[in-house]
Design a protein around this motif. Sequence first.
Motif, mmCIF file in Angstrom:
data_model
loop_
_atom_site.group_PDB
_atom_site.id
_atom_site.type_symbol
_atom_site.label_atom_id
_atom_site.label_comp_id
_atom_site.label_asym_id
_atom_site.label_seq_id
_atom_site.Cartn_x
_atom_site.Cartn_y
_atom_site.Cartn_z
ATOM 1 N N ASP A 1 1.049 -1.261 -0.117
ATOM 2 C CA ASP A 1 0.396 -0.056 0.362
ATOM 3 C C ASP A 1 0.959 1.096 0.208
ATOM 4 O O ASP A 1 0.466 2.652 0.430
ATOM 5 N N ARG A 2 1.924 0.827 -0.860
ATOM 6 C CA ARG A 2 2.671 2.646 -0.442
ATOM 7 C C ARG A 2 3.543 2.948 -1.760
ATOM 8 O O ARG A 2 3.406 1.729 -3.114
ATOM 9 N N VAL A 3 3.586 4.046 -2.019
ATOM 10 C CA VAL A 3 3.709 4.542 -3.603
ATOM 11 C C VAL A 3 4.716 6.108 -3.383
ATOM 12 O O VAL A 3 4.415 6.980 -1.925
ATOM 13 N N PRO A 4 5.931 6.407 -3.494
ATOM 14 C CA PRO A 4 6.250 7.533 -3.216
ATOM 15 C C PRO A 4 5.449 8.467 -3.773
ATOM 16 O O PRO A 4 5.268 8.063 -5.002
ATOM 17 N N SER A 5 5.472 9.685 -3.386
ATOM 18 C CA SER A 5 4.507 10.951 -3.464
ATOM 19 C C SER A 5 5.731 11.386 -4.885
ATOM 20 O O SER A 5 6.786 12.241 -4.442
ATOM 21 N N VAL A 6 4.571 12.061 -6.072
ATOM 22 C CA VAL A 6 5.883 12.987 -6.739
ATOM 23 C C VAL A 6 5.343 14.470 -6.730
ATOM 24 O O VAL A 6 5.502 15.550 -7.831
ATOM 25 N N SER A 7 4.496 14.805 -5.921
ATOM 26 C CA SER A 7 4.454 16.221 -5.079
ATOM 27 C C SER A 7 5.281 17.093 -5.367
ATOM 28 O O SER A 7 5.526 18.332 -4.983
ATOM 29 N N SER A 8 7.137 16.501 -5.491
ATOM 30 C CA SER A 8 7.581 17.485 -5.610
ATOM 31 C C SER A 8 8.374 17.837 -6.635
ATOM 32 O O SER A 8 8.722 18.466 -6.889
ATOM 33 N N LEU A 9 8.227 16.647 -7.409
ATOM 34 C CA LEU A 9 8.084 17.436 -8.907
ATOM 35 C C LEU A 9 6.825 17.899 -9.787
ATOM 36 O O LEU A 9 6.900 19.049 -10.605
ATOM 37 N N HIS A 10 6.162 17.156 -9.118
ATOM 38 C CA HIS A 10 4.367 17.434 -9.636
ATOM 39 C C HIS A 10 3.396 18.722 -8.377
ATOM 40 O O HIS A 10 2.817 17.653 -7.856
ATOM 41 N N PRO A 11 3.450 19.430 -8.051
ATOM 42 C CA PRO A 11 3.153 20.124 -7.195
ATOM 43 C C PRO A 11 1.827 19.871 -7.165
ATOM 44 O O PRO A 11 1.186 19.683 -5.915
ATOM 45 N N GLY A 12 1.107 20.614 -7.626
ATOM 46 C CA GLY A 12 -0.226 19.664 -7.862
ATOM 47 C C GLY A 12 -0.970 18.946 -8.039
ATOM 48 O O GLY A 12 -2.022 17.968 -7.603
ATOM 49 N N ALA A 13 0.086 17.423 -7.728
ATOM 50 C CA ALA A 13 0.042 16.254 -7.205
ATOM 51 C C ALA A 13 -0.694 16.004 -5.856
ATOM 52 O O ALA A 13 -1.684 14.767 -5.071
ATOM 53 N N ASN A 14 -0.154 16.915 -5.111
ATOM 54 C CA ASN A 14 -0.244 16.883 -3.323
ATOM 55 C C ASN A 14 -1.896 16.815 -3.117
ATOM 56 O O ASN A 14 -2.253 15.580 -2.555
#
Lengths: 177, 195
Positions: B86-99
């Motif tokens: 149930d874990r995935v790295p967050s991409v919000s450091s690359l695309h802030p819109g993913a937050n």
Amino acid sequence: MVKSDFGYNSKVEGEVIVTRADAVVNWVRSNSVWPMPMGLACCAIELMAAGGSRFDISRFGMEVMRFSPRQADCMIVAGTVTYKMAEVVRRIYDQMAEPKWVVAMGACASTGGMYRSYSTLQGVDNIVPVDIYISGCPPRPEALLDGMMLLQEKIRNEGGSLRRTFRGRTVETKIVS
Amino acid sequence: MDAAALTSRFPTTQDLTGKDMPTYRVAGSDLLAVVSALRDEQGFDLLADLCGLELQGRPVRFGVVIHLLSTTHKEYVRLHVDAVNDRVPSVSSLHPGANWHEREAFDMFGIVFEGHPDPRRILMWDSYPYHPLRKDFPLAGIEVPFPAADVAEVTGQKVEPAPMMGGPFVSHGGKMSTGEPSALDQSWTEEKPKA
Ligand code: SF4
């Protein structure tokens, strides 16, 4: 004011109208119901339409939409009440000064409407006492106005105190102290 | 897009031959490198969507789908990541819109986005114990305490399962219509009654 609420005969009373305090208070209250627009979903659009010039809610003295609950008399719950928002609705209701009334506008506010799901409160009457329910999804502005006129009727017929039942308990508020 | 550059640089990336747009299965450990390579080298500069999904009958229960758009080349790419444990790295450091998209996927599925700057729920209230879009969660809901204890005390209200009346969306027999819903007979009005 209904006819029996006042006696006026220019030959007898001159420029004086004789009435009862309750009747005057109710007359004033019913003609200046300042709504608290609790617009939560699509029904709020119809509420805004009712405030516009075409439907013109100010004909009934209700155009003063108060976004501060401290200055409002009647909360119009227009829209879907989620469990997350229910808390806020109740707090705003608690902040309104007595006497206060609640109108459940539309299917969602009255019963949960089509949202039979984990997130939606099944009727705002679960958390606040409701005076008038308006059917429709959404109700047309005419239906809202009709409901508000019924509320005026209700206010006019209130006695010396305001009594309402909520979940088996009766809450009583004195109108004239 | 330059598909060869992507698959040769990231050998675990698998081409899923998408019908509508290039689609790749990316390993969770490569995700940040793949997304930043696509953003900086191939012009996929806009995160169009990010959503969670539950895949029944597959060894990894949850996954995340990311749609990236290149505003210069006018093309999309779809990335599929399995959420191992149930874990995935967050991409919000690359695309802030993913937050907020990631917060929603966490709220609805319980997928944990590692490295997310603000890993709270976004739709349900913070103390809600379930993840409602999981397949084993009933649509009507499960009884839990009301979000605010003081309001619950005054009103006696709980978060209750909604009455489903045998639903959701019961139709009362008959043949299902295949046509567009429309008012078929418009020849009658209030003045001119139906024949
Ligand atoms: S009753 Fe209908 S129009 Fe009103 S808030 Fe609910 S869904 Fe929207």
